[in-house]
Design a protein around this motif. Structure first.
Motif, PDB file in Angstrom:
ATOM      1  N   ALA A  41       0.867  -1.167   0.000  1.00 38.77           N
ATOM      2  CA  ALA A  41       0.000   0.000   0.000  1.00 38.77           C
ATOM      3  C   ALA A  41       0.905   1.217   0.000  1.00 38.77           C
ATOM      4  N   VAL A  98      -5.985  -3.355   5.231  1.00 38.35           N
ATOM      5  CA  VAL A  98      -5.428  -2.532   4.163  1.00 38.35           C
ATOM      6  C   VAL A  98      -4.802  -3.420   3.084  1.00 38.35           C
ATOM      7  N   CYS A 155      -7.530  -5.262   1.043  1.00 39.07           N
ATOM      8  CA  CYS A 155      -8.492  -4.437   0.297  1.00 39.07           C
ATOM      9  C   CYS A 155      -7.942  -4.106  -1.077  1.00 39.07           C
ATOM     10  N   LYS A 156      -8.799  -4.218  -2.091  1.00 40.65           N
ATOM     11  CA  LYS A 156      -8.297  -3.917  -3.429  1.00 40.65           C
ATOM     12  C   LYS A 156      -7.984  -2.436  -3.575  1.00 40.65           C
ATOM     13  N   ASN A 157      -8.532  -1.617  -2.678  1.00 43.30           N
ATOM     14  CA  ASN A 157      -8.257  -0.182  -2.731  1.00 43.30           C
ATOM     15  C   ASN A 157      -7.235   0.259  -1.683  1.00 43.30           C
ATOM     16  N   ALA A 158      -6.649  -0.695  -0.967  1.00 44.77           N
ATOM     17  CA  ALA A 158      -5.758  -0.358   0.152  1.00 44.77           C
ATOM     18  C   ALA A 158      -6.420   0.647   1.083  1.00 44.77           C
ATOM     19  N   PHE A 205      -4.512   6.311   2.089  1.00 46.67           N
ATOM     20  CA  PHE A 205      -5.301   5.084   2.001  1.00 46.67           C
ATOM     21  C   PHE A 205      -6.442   5.297   1.010  1.00 46.67           C
ATOM     22  N   GLY A 206      -6.930   4.200   0.424  1.00 50.42           N
ATOM     23  CA  GLY A 206      -8.005   4.306  -0.545  1.00 50.42           C
ATOM     24  C   GLY A 206      -9.369   4.394   0.112  1.00 50.42           C
TER      25      GLY A 206
END
Lengths: 269, 643, 253
Positions: C109, C171, C174-177, C216-217
């Motif tokens: 990430a 994190v 998660c695909k979005n971090a 973070f996403g």
């Protein structure tokens, strides 16, 4: 110590630039007197997702009315055309509604692009291998949650096709003349036009677009509720079922019209 | 062997009735003017319950604090792993508890080797800790009506233990950590994570700073301050296998000891009876199973040594419930030290079970038959789950296998009533000091002591030092800083350049084996003497044959481990020497020469009712012992009996 | 469960420092006992590497009993390996088969930069907690612990959230971090407890702002974090964060 390659450097700069551009609307909106703090709160990751949820749910509302109107096709040409005419009789109001609808779509799409770009920024180097720890095809989304952006893009393309087909009646592969048999002043026969569009081979776009919509909604509806804070162990199961029912009722409702058109083609009303 | 200093150590316990000592002392201590507090810098090493609480509380008062930890975040200190709970004399259950009873139980539980005045203060403060933690949002277990719940723990006769499921240490630590991060955000605390303390900087006899290694970059840094607060935990990892975290070490305390701070009672180590046994020589750590399991589990071994049958096929008549046999009135609920020794005795006699023959059964079959599996599940499901995960055996069907393991160390740097070591300006809190638990710690008391020291003692006592000492500014390039930096650098260079054949871990394992075999649950003169000479040999080999790869200028865990093991190799010798000197059995220290006919510990109050605080003279040199005489005016010493 | 020893191929990410590009390297490790924990297996590998004068693999670990949150590792593409409610230190080799190739990567990430090999910097989490994840009560200011009754059920919800060990698996998975599960666990714990209520507005705005600042996403509600969480934190807490945020965004002064 090795340096990152030029292409990866370029990719990252491009991503940053995209994010900068996508931030512009929020910057501009925050100039409007009185709403600065709210715009600021709405432009965080959480704020953007809440706006996505609100616009998404409003679009779901639109889908319900759209389907309700379209189901009048089953009632026959007279009823359907009456509905179409009464819509047209709104005049300027209809245009206002269309602009509103267009804004909703653009906001939803814009926010999707913005969060998507931010999410890309959040993980610049990817895993070489990534497996889910969830049960495959787990409810509520049936695995749809990973496909939101892809299905969203398909739906966006479909929207262009749909508007070209139905609203503008400019599909180059369709001869719209049967819909104009009542003379140029009377306007098109919408019932005939719908049948023309749905029986043409380009109707394959409708099947693809609607399936994408079903997948999009089967995660999107429940996801929007979650983003708006609706989650309680006592109600979650019911909400999951309702969300899935909603998504596939809408989708199958529209799809049924495609089948209806195919099955009734060649017959008169 | 050891020299004994003629003068006894002064603990600076204030006069007056024991109930009033702390109040009077707080009044008599000098205060630092609120406006002046921000001019003082304080270094706090370690971010566990004591360190986190101290750093946050001192910053709240207005001091400028630098907080150090070797982990990647202050939240990971090993206090986080405490399971059971924290004691306080709230007497919410109305079952007869009081400050005096908590004080009494703790002194007695410590086998009369703790300082009475400190223990009484601890009992007094215990109640404030609960209030403070509740206010921080620590989710203590509650009754359905909303009041705080209590449970009985570790054989105590009153319910005074507050808990958050099996994660009390975690929740208390996060409370302190959050308070610390709040001060960090306010600019009052500098958080220096991934920094390991390697040297103490002493100027004119006063502790004035530390040298740390930035573990991410390998950079050595010197930090100066007006006081140094050491909250670096215990030294259980000298045994290699323990319930401590892998990173726990004695380095910070040992470097202070080498700069002049006395190390007190290092032989007081606690062995916890219910741990998951060693399964192979790759084993890196031992996992504790909560003491509460002994409320329902029965401990046994087969009557026939090496009985090959599955435990469920061994009939009742051929089982030896040895705790129930030896201690009919307390049975399976005897204190930790007693239970541990009894298990070891059976295994040494060849009756152990499992592949290694170094474990005993903890059987829940009777409880399951009596109360039903659901009732047992309700009480212990998380522990059974953990056991199942580690061993792949289902404890609902097969008896658990357990064995004692090193868990806590009562010894530590010597401190006076103000928690200041004999080196002015060096304060030592929590498990790192020696003070409150004597020779044996009771369950749920470690959390209480760490937080008491950090939240409610150091904020008062540090002011007295700062207000009464001459503390001139120390520039970064002060000779003392340069000397400490050079010393730390030399050690690293030496470790890196040895270029031997053996890995650091192999030395640590070997040291652990020596300590466990000869200085573990049972000790004797010959064994301890052998241990001392073996440790010396091993230390020599270490410096000639250790292999540390990589560079000093990056993250390099081999260097970190090597430095810690090097210190353990010096410290282990002191531990054995202290055990050798203490010719008695008390608490966690059991000398085979000093036992009753039926194998129970025999204390020697006439000769050993003192703290042994050791002064360092050089590696391999005999240290000097300073005695602090202990007086028990309020809790008259008696013999513990669980028959 | 078999006692047969395993021969494994380990595909491990090696990266000399934050600026290094890093690459996978393959190692053969034979005779691995199925009773070993995953980290003990890496210990054995490191001993083997040291013996052959190769630098050992750096990986974060400390308590080795699943509570400190220091261990990490993406094992065959799964945070903390294949088991649910398990940290890497609790994962055992009996979960693998003889002849397996195991791929081991660090958390990835932008907010968790790699320090070296498998070690990442998670100090972003500390800064997020520093931005509001506390109750502002100085030592000595507390009323009696029983002054405010808290229903047992409320306390249970708070404890469910408070169980977070801060490892960062949410994190990593998660695909979005996104760090929403971590942030929401603290927001939620404090939001349900009366002690935390007084600062709820500032807390949620502060923590979300810091979360964004760290890079973070955003949350796409895939629930992958929940599946990866060794402390079994529920996404229910994310919903509560969203409610808290909406309320705060509209009513903050």
């Amino acid at each position: 110590m090795k340096c990152p390659t030029y292409s990866s450097w370029f990719r990252e700069r491009r991503l940053d630039a995209v994010c900068q551009i996508l931030r512009l609307p929020a910057v501009m909106l925050s100039q409007i007197p009185g709403i600065g703090p709210v715009v600021k709160a709405a432009s965080t990751t959480v704020g953007q997702k809440i706006l996505m949820a609100i616009t998404g749910l409003l679009l779901c509302g639109f889908l319900v009315t759209h389907l309700a109107g379209n189901l009048l096709l089953y009632a026959g040409a007279k009823q359907f055309n009456h509905y179409a005419e009464s819509l047209h009789s709104w005049g300027i109001l209809l245009n206002v509604a269309e602009v509103g609808l267009f804004t909703l779509f653009m906001a939803h799409i814009g926010l999707a692009c913005s969060t998507h770009a931010m999410n890309r920024q959040a993980r610049r180097s990817q895993y070489t291998q990534k497996e889910s720890k969830q049960e495959p095809m787990a409810l509520p989304s049936g695995g749809a949650s990973g496909w939101m952006f892809v299905t969203g893009v398909i739906i966006a393309f479909f929207l262009v096709v749909h508007i070209t087909d139905m609203r503008l009646k400019k599909n180059p592969f369709i001869d719209y003349s049967p819909a104009y048999q009542n003379g140029p002043e009377a306007g098109p026969d919408e019932f005939v036009a719908v049948r023309l569009v749905l029986t043409n081979w380009t109707a394959i776009a409708y099947v693809i677009g609607l399936l994408a919509l079903g997948i999009h909604l089967s995660h999107g509806f429940r996801s929007a509720l979650q983003t708006l804070g609706v989650n309680h162990p006592r109600w979650n199961r019911l909400l999951e079922i309702i969300s899935l029912l909603f998504a596939w009722t809408i989708t199958l409702g529209f799809l049924s019209l495609v089948t209806w058109a195919a099955m009734t083609s060649g017959t008169s009303n | 062997m050891a020299r004994v200093a003629s003068e006894t150590l002064k603990s600076r316990v204030p006069d007056g009735p024991i109930e009033q000592k702390w109040d009077k002392h707080r009044f008599n201590m000098k205060l630092v003017n609120p406006a002046n507090k921000r001019k003082f810098n304080v270094i706090v090493v370690g971010t566990g319950l004591a360190g986190g609480a101290a750093a946050a509380s001192l910053a709240e008062l207005g001091y400028h604090v630098k907080s150090f930890c070797f982990q990647d975040s202050p939240r990971r200190a090993h206090s986080i792993a405490a399971q059971g709970g924290i004691n306080a004399a709230k007497n919410y259950p109305n079952d007869g508890d009081s400050v005096w009873r908590l004080f009494y139980d703790t002194v007695k539980g410590g086998d009369y080797r703790a300082r009475e005045a400190n223990v009484h203060r601890l009992a007094q403060i215990s109640n404030n800790i609960i209030d403070q933690c509740v206010a921080q949002g620590v989710p203590f277990a509650r009754e359905y009506g909303g009041t705080l719940a209590n449970r009985s723990f570790g054989g105590a006769q009153v319910s005074r233990t507050f808990y958050c499921r099996g994660q009390t240490g975690q929740q208390l630590l996060l409370g302190a950590y959050q308070a610390l991060m709040r001060q960090s955000q306010l600019g009052k605390v500098d958080i220096c994570a991934r920094r390991e303390m390697l040297e103490l900087i002493v100027v004119d006899g006063i502790a004035r700073g530390i040298v740390v290694r930035n573990l991410s970059t390998g950079q050595l840094e010197s930090h100066t301050a007006d006081a140094v607060v050491l909250c670096t935990g215990g030294y259980g990892n000298v045994f290699y296998l323990s319930t401590n975290a892998k990173g726990c070490n004695v380095t910070a305390a040992w470097r202070c000891h080498k700069e002049g701070a006395y190390f007190a009672n290092p032989c007081f180590t606690q062995i916890h009876p219910t741990c998951i046994p060693v399964s192979g020589d790759y084993q890196s750590k031992l996992t504790l199973m909560s003491e509460s399991l002994r409320n329902d589990g029965r401990v046994w071994v087969p009557r026939n040594a090496g009985d090959p049958r599955h435990p469920s096929e061994i009939p009742e008549g051929e089982r030896d419930y040895f705790l129930e046999r030896r201690y009919p009135s307390f049975g399976n609920l005897v204190p930790r030290d007693v239970a541990s020794r009894a298990s070891k005795e059976r295994c040494d006699a060849g009756f152990g079970v499992g592949d290694t023959r170094l474990s005993v059964y903890l059987d829940f079959k009777h409880a399951i038959d009596r109360d039903g599996e659901d009732a047992v599940r309700k009480k212990y499901s998380n522990l059974f789950h953990m056991y199942h995960k580690i061993t792949a055996e289902n404890p609902y069907e097969v008896p658990m296998r357990i064995y004692p393991a090193v868990h806590y160390t009562m010894g530590g740097l010597w401190v006076d009533y103000n928690l200041m070591s004999n080196l002015p300006g060096l304060f030592v809190l929590g498990e790192a000091n020696f003070s409150d638990h004597g020779a044996n710690r009771l369950g749920a008391s470690a959390l209480m002591q760490g937080l008491s020291d950090g939240y409610f003692v150091i904020p008062y006592t540090i002011g007295d030092h700062l207000a009464t000492s001459e503390l001139p500014e120390i520039p970064e390039d002060h000779p003392a800083c340069r000397k400490a930096l050079a010393s730390a650098q030399n050690r690293i260079d030496r470790l890196m350049s040895t270029g031997g054949k053996r890995s650091v871990d192999s030395f640590h394992r070997e040291l652990g084996q020596i300590m466990w075999d000869k200085c573990g649950m049972a000790r004797n003169k010959a064994g301890l003497e052998t241990a001392i000479s073996e440790i010396r040999d091993l230390r020599r080999e270490f410096w000639a044959n250790v292999r540390v790869l990589g560079r000093g200028s990056t993250l390099n865990q081999s260097i970190e481990k090597a430095g810690r093991v090097a210190d353990f190799l010096e410290f282990g010798e002191l531990l054995a020497m202290d055990a050798l000197e203490r010719e008695e059995s008390c608490g966690g220290h059991f000398r085979e020469e000093h036992q009753t006919d039926d194998g129970e510990a025999r204390r020697n109050d006439n000769e050993f009712m003192h703290v042994a605080a050791w002064e360092f003279h050089g590696v391999g040199e005999d240290p000097t012992m300073h005695k602090e005489t202990l007086n028990f005016d309020h809790v008259p010493p008696s013999t513990r009996s669980y028959k | 469960m078999s006692d047969e020893h395993l021969n494994l191929t380990l595909r491990i990410w090696r990266q000399d420092g934050p600026e290094d590009r890093g690459a996978f390297r393959n190692y053969q490790l034979d005779n691995v006992s199925p009773h070993m924990s995953f980290l003990e297996m890496l210990d054995v590998l490191n001993e083997q590497l040291i013996a052959s004068s190769e630098e050992p693999v750096e990986f974060d670990h400390d308590c080795r009993e699943g509570i400190c949150g220091m261990c990490s590792l993406m094992i065959n593409g799964q945070a903390h390996g294949p088991d649910r409610a398990t940290t890497t230190c609790q994962l055992h080799m009996r979960r693998f088969n003889n002849g397996d190739t195991i791929s081991i990567e660090p958390w990835r990430a932008t907010a968790f930069p790699v320090v070296r090999d498998l070690v990442v910097d998670r100090s972003a989490f500390d800064r997020v907690i520093g931005s509001g994840g506390y109750v502002s009560v100085n030592t000595g200011n507390a009323p009696d612990g029983n002054a405010i009754p808290i229903p047992g059920t409320t306390q249970e919800v708070a404890m469910d959230a408070a169980a977070c060990i801060g490892c960062g698996a949410c994190v990593a998975a998660c695909k979005n971090a996104s760090a929403m599960l971590f942030v929401s666990a603290k927001v939620s714990q404090m939001a349900v407890l009366p002690q935390g209520r007084t600062e709820r507005t500032e807390r949620v705005l502060g923590m979300v702002a810091q979360m964004d600042k760290e890079g973070f996403g955003s949350c796409t509600n895939t629930s992958e974090c929940e599946a990866a969480c060794p402390a079994e934190i529920s996404v229910e807490h994310i919903a509560r964060l969203n409610r808290e945020y909406a309320r705060a965004a509209l009513t903050a002064r």
